[in-house]
Motif scaffolding. Structure first.
Motif, PDB file in Angstrom:
ATOM      1  N   VAL A  22       0.863  -1.186   0.000  1.00  0.00           N
ATOM      2  CA  VAL A  22       0.000   0.000   0.000  1.00  0.00           C
ATOM      3  C   VAL A  22       0.896   1.232   0.000  1.00  0.00           C
ATOM      4  O   VAL A  22       1.800   1.329   0.835  1.00  0.00           O
ATOM      5  N   PRO A  23       0.696   2.177  -0.921  1.00  0.00           N
ATOM      6  CA  PRO A  23       1.552   3.374  -0.949  1.00  0.00           C
ATOM      7  C   PRO A  23       1.378   4.221   0.302  1.00  0.00           C
ATOM      8  O   PRO A  23       0.271   4.294   0.862  1.00  0.00           O
ATOM      9  N   PRO A  24       2.441   4.900   0.765  1.00  0.00           N
ATOM     10  CA  PRO A  24       2.374   5.680   2.013  1.00  0.00           C
ATOM     11  C   PRO A  24       1.361   6.821   1.972  1.00  0.00           C
ATOM     12  O   PRO A  24       0.831   7.204   3.016  1.00  0.00           O
ATOM     13  N   TYR A  25       1.079   7.358   0.772  1.00  0.00           N
ATOM     14  CA  TYR A  25       0.128   8.464   0.726  1.00  0.00           C
ATOM     15  C   TYR A  25      -1.309   7.991   0.953  1.00  0.00           C
ATOM     16  O   TYR A  25      -2.201   8.790   1.256  1.00  0.00           O
ATOM     17  N   MET A  26      -1.543   6.671   0.819  1.00  0.00           N
ATOM     18  CA  MET A  26      -2.865   6.123   1.105  1.00  0.00           C
ATOM     19  C   MET A  26      -2.959   5.607   2.537  1.00  0.00           C
ATOM     20  O   MET A  26      -4.004   5.743   3.179  1.00  0.00           O
ATOM     21  N   LEU A  27      -1.868   5.028   3.012  1.00  0.00           N
ATOM     22  CA  LEU A  27      -1.834   4.497   4.375  1.00  0.00           C
ATOM     23  C   LEU A  27      -0.475   4.826   4.982  1.00  0.00           C
ATOM     24  O   LEU A  27       0.503   4.116   4.737  1.00  0.00           O
ATOM     25  N   PRO A  28      -0.384   5.887   5.766  1.00  0.00           N
ATOM     26  CA  PRO A  28       0.895   6.229   6.393  1.00  0.00           C
ATOM     27  C   PRO A  28       1.310   5.167   7.395  1.00  0.00           C
ATOM     28  O   PRO A  28       0.467   4.532   8.040  1.00  0.00           O
ATOM     29  N   GLY A  29       2.608   4.956   7.518  1.00  0.00           N
ATOM     30  CA  GLY A  29       3.125   3.965   8.436  1.00  0.00           C
ATOM     31  C   GLY A  29       3.055   4.417   9.882  1.00  0.00           C
ATOM     32  O   GLY A  29       2.914   5.609  10.176  1.00  0.00           O
TER      33      GLY A  29
END
Length: 245
Positions: A22-29
């Motif tokens: 999942v890309p970070p802009y959709m789901l931040p770590g």
């Protein structure tokens, strides 16, 4: 074990981000969320105080009203049959639809937020108390009546002590609902609060800040539930674990 489960969930969350599933802009770590939480802590604390004020005021009002109404409904079968449908009706109305009307009627201050929290928290406490009063020990009630006890003494010595477990169970639910109700009310109007903060960061697509607020709301709800549990132990020392020599 609960901490181990939470730690495992955070590790899986971080693995999903690092692996690129999942890309970070959709789901931040989680590390990114913690970093934002630390950097924006003073701003979050300011909004948190406003939300907490709304939640506690609405919760306190709901508890007081629930106690009074539950006693009145338990004392009169006619009043109980008349008010019960209204109580159920309040729970069928979607909160998100009622909130704009409250803001229209009461403005953008604290009043509509506290009212919405009250409507959210009132039902579980009232229903819990009504059920507890109805299931009170009839033999104990008859014994006190045979000794000339008045109606308020029946509640003082039998119904309220026996109803405390159900009351605190409903209060735990209401405590968690109070924070959520306050945030939802702030979504629709206001100039301070965690809900207002969430709207602002959502418009700038700062999802890491939104997750920081979500974690803060969850932590605050858990803290309120824990505080209710501590009060429950103090209020009922006769229950197992409530009193230690």
């Amino acid at each position: 074990m609960p901490f181990a489960a939470i730690a495992a969930l955070i590790l899986v969350w971080q693995f999903i981000i690092m692996s690129g599933i999942v890309p970070p802009y959709m789901l931040p770590g989680p590390l990114q969320v913690i970093e934002v939480f630390v950097s924006d802590f003073h701003l979050l604390a300011k909004h948190l105080l406003y939300t907490l004020l709304e939640a506690l005021a609405g919760l306190a009002l709901a508890v007081i009203t629930a106690f009074i109404l539950a006693i009145i409904m338990d004392s009169s079968r006619f009043i109980k049959q008349m008010i019960t449908p209204i109580l159920l009706l309040t729970q069928t109305m979607p909160v998100i639809a009622v909130a704009p009307l409250l803001i229209l009627w009461m403005g953008y201050g604290l009043a509509p937020k506290i009212t919405l929290v009250f409507l959210t928290c009132f039902f579980p406490v009232t229903i819990g108390l009504l059920g507890a009063f109805a299931s009170a020990d009839n033999d104990a009630l008859r014994l006190l009546q045979s000794m000339g006890a008045k109606k308020w003494q029946l509640y003082r010595y039998i119904k309220i002590p026996q109803g405390l477990p159900a009351f605190f169970s409903g209060l735990k639910i209401a405590a968690s609902y109070s924070i959520i109700g306050a945030v939802i009310a702030e979504w629709l109007g206001g100039d301070a609060g965690l809900g207002v903060y969430m709207i602002r960061v959502r418009r700038s697509y700062s999802f890491d800040k939104m997750f920081a607020v979500i974690l803060l709301v969850s932590a605050l709800s858990l803290l309120l539930i824990k505080l209710v549990s501590l009060v429950e132990k103090k209020a009922m020392p006769w229950r197992k674990g409530g009193y230690k020599e």
